[in-house]
Design a protein around this motif. Sequence first.
Motif, PDB file in Angstrom:
ATOM      1  N   LEU A  78       0.831  -1.204   0.000  1.00  9.38           N
ATOM      2  CA  LEU A  78       0.000   0.000   0.000  1.00  9.38           C
ATOM      3  C   LEU A  78       0.867   1.255   0.000  1.00  9.38           C
ATOM      4  O   LEU A  78       0.558   2.232  -0.694  1.00  9.38           O
ATOM      5  N   VAL A  79       1.940   1.227   0.760  1.00  9.57           N
ATOM      6  CA  VAL A  79       2.846   2.387   0.816  1.00  9.57           C
ATOM      7  C   VAL A  79       3.475   2.636  -0.553  1.00  9.57           C
ATOM      8  O   VAL A  79       3.626   3.785  -0.989  1.00  9.57           O
ATOM      9  N   ARG A  80       3.823   1.582  -1.249  1.00 10.87           N
ATOM     10  CA  ARG A  80       4.454   1.743  -2.567  1.00 10.87           C
ATOM     11  C   ARG A  80       3.489   2.356  -3.578  1.00 10.87           C
ATOM     12  O   ARG A  80       3.916   3.018  -4.531  1.00 10.87           O
ATOM     13  N   GLN A  81       2.200   2.155  -3.385  1.00  8.79           N
ATOM     14  CA  GLN A  81       1.223   2.746  -4.303  1.00  8.79           C
ATOM     15  C   GLN A  81       1.139   4.259  -4.137  1.00  8.79           C
ATOM     16  O   GLN A  81       1.011   4.987  -5.120  1.00  8.79           O
ATOM     17  N   THR A  82       1.202   4.733  -2.888  1.00  8.01           N
ATOM     18  CA  THR A  82       1.170   6.182  -2.620  1.00  8.01           C
ATOM     19  C   THR A  82       2.221   6.505  -1.557  1.00  8.01           C
ATOM     20  O   THR A  82       1.882   6.761  -0.397  1.00  8.01           O
ATOM     21  N   PRO A  83       3.501   6.483  -1.933  1.00 12.24           N
ATOM     22  CA  PRO A  83       4.568   6.742  -0.952  1.00 12.24           C
ATOM     23  C   PRO A  83       4.590   8.210  -0.535  1.00 12.24           C
ATOM     24  O   PRO A  83       4.199   9.092  -1.324  1.00 12.24           O
ATOM     25  N   PRO A  84       5.028   8.500   0.701  1.00 11.62           N
ATOM     26  CA  PRO A  84       5.108   9.888   1.169  1.00 11.62           C
ATOM     27  C   PRO A  84       6.333  10.591   0.592  1.00 11.62           C
ATOM     28  O   PRO A  84       7.218  11.050   1.326  1.00 11.62           O
ATOM     29  N   THR A  85       6.376  10.702  -0.719  1.00  9.63           N
ATOM     30  CA  THR A  85       7.579  11.097  -1.450  1.00  9.63           C
ATOM     31  C   THR A  85       8.211  12.381  -0.918  1.00  9.63           C
ATOM     32  O   THR A  85       9.430  12.448  -0.712  1.00  9.63           O
ATOM     33  N   ALA A  86       7.413  13.398  -0.691  1.00  8.92           N
ATOM     34  CA  ALA A  86       7.953  14.691  -0.277  1.00  8.92           C
ATOM     35  C   ALA A  86       8.422  14.693   1.170  1.00  8.92           C
ATOM     36  O   ALA A  86       9.085  15.639   1.607  1.00  8.92           O
ATOM     37  N   ASN A  87       8.109  13.636   1.912  1.00  3.66           N
ATOM     38  CA  ASN A  87       8.430  13.609   3.342  1.00  3.66           C
ATOM     39  C   ASN A  87       9.298  12.417   3.728  1.00  3.66           C
ATOM     40  O   ASN A  87       9.339  12.020   4.887  1.00  3.66           O
ATOM     41  N   ARG A  88      10.021  11.866   2.746  1.00  7.11           N
ATOM     42  CA  ARG A  88      10.884  10.728   3.041  1.00  7.11           C
ATOM     43  C   ARG A  88      12.094  11.123   3.866  1.00  7.11           C
ATOM     44  O   ARG A  88      12.654  10.306   4.599  1.00  7.11           O
ATOM     45  N   ASN A  89      12.547  12.377   3.740  1.00 10.49           N
ATOM     46  CA  ASN A  89      13.816  12.776   4.342  1.00 10.49           C
ATOM     47  C   ASN A  89      13.673  13.862   5.398  1.00 10.49           C
ATOM     48  O   ASN A  89      14.608  14.623   5.649  1.00 10.49           O
ATOM     49  N   THR A  90      12.515  13.927   6.035  1.00 11.73           N
ATOM     50  CA  THR A  90      12.343  14.890   7.119  1.00 11.73           C
ATOM     51  C   THR A  90      13.057  14.357   8.359  1.00 11.73           C
ATOM     52  O   THR A  90      13.570  13.236   8.392  1.00 11.73           O
ATOM     53  N   ILE A  91      13.060  15.167   9.447  1.00 12.56           N
ATOM     54  CA  ILE A  91      13.705  14.722  10.686  1.00 12.56           C
ATOM     55  C   ILE A  91      12.915  13.600  11.351  1.00 12.56           C
ATOM     56  O   ILE A  91      13.420  12.943  12.256  1.00 12.56           O
ATOM     57  N   PHE A  92      11.689  13.366  10.887  1.00 17.23           N
ATOM     58  CA  PHE A  92      10.871  12.289  11.431  1.00 17.23           C
ATOM     59  C   PHE A  92      10.935  11.081  10.495  1.00 17.23           C
ATOM     60  O   PHE A  92      11.005  11.228   9.277  1.00 17.23           O
ATOM     61  N   THR A  93      10.916   9.891  11.087  1.00 14.79           N
ATOM     62  CA  THR A  93      10.908   8.688  10.260  1.00 14.79           C
ATOM     63  C   THR A  93       9.685   8.692   9.348  1.00 14.79           C
ATOM     64  O   THR A  93       8.586   9.071   9.779  1.00 14.79           O
ATOM     65  N   PRO A  94       9.828   8.265   8.088  1.00 15.64           N
ATOM     66  CA  PRO A  94       8.659   8.209   7.201  1.00 15.64           C
ATOM     67  C   PRO A  94       7.597   7.237   7.700  1.00 15.64           C
ATOM     68  O   PRO A  94       6.444   7.314   7.277  1.00 15.64           O
ATOM     69  N   CYS A  95       7.967   6.357   8.641  1.00 17.17           N
ATOM     70  CA  CYS A  95       6.985   5.408   9.187  1.00 17.17           C
ATOM     71  C   CYS A  95       5.894   6.106   9.983  1.00 17.17           C
ATOM     72  O   CYS A  95       4.859   5.498  10.278  1.00 17.17           O
ATOM     73  N   CYS A  96       6.097   7.390  10.313  1.00 17.26           N
ATOM     74  CA  CYS A  96       5.057   8.101  11.062  1.00 17.26           C
ATOM     75  C   CYS A  96       3.777   8.245  10.244  1.00 17.26           C
ATOM     76  O   CYS A  96       2.704   8.496  10.814  1.00 17.26           O
ATOM     77  N   VAL A  97       3.858   8.092   8.932  1.00 12.37           N
ATOM     78  CA  VAL A  97       2.649   8.247   8.103  1.00 12.37           C
ATOM     79  C   VAL A  97       1.857   6.944   7.964  1.00 12.37           C
ATOM     80  O   VAL A  97       0.796   6.946   7.341  1.00 12.37           O
ATOM     81  N   LEU A  98       2.338   5.853   8.541  1.00 16.45           N
ATOM     82  CA  LEU A  98       1.678   4.562   8.320  1.00 16.45           C
ATOM     83  C   LEU A  98       0.236   4.551   8.793  1.00 16.45           C
ATOM     84  O   LEU A  98      -0.606   3.852   8.226  1.00 16.45           O
ATOM     85  N   ARG A  99      -0.091   5.325   9.812  1.00 16.60           N
ATOM     86  CA  ARG A  99      -1.489   5.359  10.292  1.00 16.60           C
ATOM     87  C   ARG A  99      -2.436   5.857   9.201  1.00 16.60           C
ATOM     88  O   ARG A  99      -3.631   5.566   9.232  1.00 16.60           O
ATOM     89  N   LEU A 100      -1.893   6.600   8.228  1.00 17.36           N
ATOM     90  CA  LEU A 100      -2.729   7.142   7.162  1.00 17.36           C
ATOM     91  C   LEU A 100      -3.150   6.085   6.137  1.00 17.36           C
ATOM     92  O   LEU A 100      -3.912   6.390   5.217  1.00 17.36           O
ATOM     93  N   TYR A 101      -2.656   4.852   6.297  1.00 12.29           N
ATOM     94  CA  TYR A 101      -3.046   3.762   5.391  1.00 12.29           C
ATOM     95  C   TYR A 101      -4.106   2.857   6.012  1.00 12.29           C
ATOM     96  O   TYR A 101      -4.535   1.890   5.385  1.00 12.29           O
ATOM     97  N   ALA A 102      -4.559   3.190   7.233  1.00  6.63           N
ATOM     98  CA  ALA A 102      -5.482   2.311   7.949  1.00  6.63           C
ATOM     99  C   ALA A 102      -6.798   2.121   7.210  1.00  6.63           C
ATOM    100  O   ALA A 102      -7.421   1.049   7.288  1.00  6.63           O
ATOM    101  N   ASP A 103      -7.246   3.138   6.483  1.00  7.41           N
ATOM    102  CA  ASP A 103      -8.526   3.026   5.779  1.00  7.41           C
ATOM    103  C   ASP A 103      -8.487   1.991   4.661  1.00  7.41           C
ATOM    104  O   ASP A 103      -9.536   1.540   4.188  1.00  7.41           O
ATOM    105  N   GLN A 104      -7.283   1.593   4.233  1.00  7.23           N
ATOM    106  CA  GLN A 104      -7.143   0.632   3.146  1.00  7.23           C
ATOM    107  C   GLN A 104      -7.028  -0.810   3.640  1.00  7.23           C
ATOM    108  O   GLN A 104      -6.854  -1.717   2.826  1.00  7.23           O
ATOM    109  N   VAL A 105      -7.103  -0.986   4.940  1.00  2.42           N
ATOM    110  CA  VAL A 105      -7.011  -2.333   5.524  1.00  2.42           C
ATOM    111  C   VAL A 105      -8.429  -2.786   5.869  1.00  2.42           C
ATOM    112  O   VAL A 105      -9.006  -2.343   6.864  1.00  2.42           O
TER     113      VAL A 105
END
Length: 273
Positions: A78-105
């Motif tokens: 699911l992440v590969r379909q819509t990766p957080p491209t613009a936020n891959r290299n912020t000071i926060f791990t990109p894994c912080c966006v994983l909660r945003l994929y919950a609607d697809q489960v």
Amino acid sequence: MNILYCGDARMKQGLLISILSLLKRVPEPLNITILTAHMHSDTRQFLPLTATTAEGLNRLVKRTNPANCVTRVDVTALVRQTPPTANRNTIFTPCCVLRLYADQVPSLPDRLLYLDTDVICRQDPRAMYYQDLSGIEFAGVLDHYGRWFFHRHWPRGDYVNSGVLLLNLAEIRRTGLFARSRQLCQVQEMFMPDQSALHQLVTRQRLLPRRYNEQRRLHAETIFQHFTTSFRFFPWVHTLTVKPWEVTAMHDRLKLHEYDDILTDYQKIITNL
């Protein structure tokens, strides 16, 4: 009670402590789901939480109540379909966006309590969990610092900390909130990207009392304590970050012994998890 955690393999310590706290405070079955994924920035790889760890946690929670369960869901595809491209290299791990994929489960229920893995449950949260969510996308607590700097409707504070969120997943699916948030994370770099995306796009949220996501200091009424970075002004201005699994720092720097029973259990279990 339906609980959601998200992250990569390095969340194991916090995940264990947070789950132990729920086992002690919630007198009903826990249905815990962990979303994990293989993600990367330009310089770092983030590996999924292993199935072995999830199976160990599942055995652990069933010792308290056979009706408890822990389920691991790998959302890498699911992440590969819509990766957080613009936020891959912020000071926060990109894994912080994983909660945003919950609607697809599809297996996730309509009512879901999301917790960061640096959140400890201190008192029974059922009064918060079972509130009426009709027409509400999520309920949460204002961010301790962000509420002063980020606003949609001045002067009322409305910038919610995303570490403790009571989600109405049915409404989120209907409005497309998470889908739109994922798209925003693809194209716009943001500070605390998942939190900022939700702030920009939510159409209806409910603000909860501070006791449901205490981000500063423990109080008598605290239900969930969230161990975020804070500013301290004595004896000099500095930031302080202590996580629950840093047991010595919890005692020496925070002078906090409130959770020693949980941390003792944690130290006995973690090496075998």
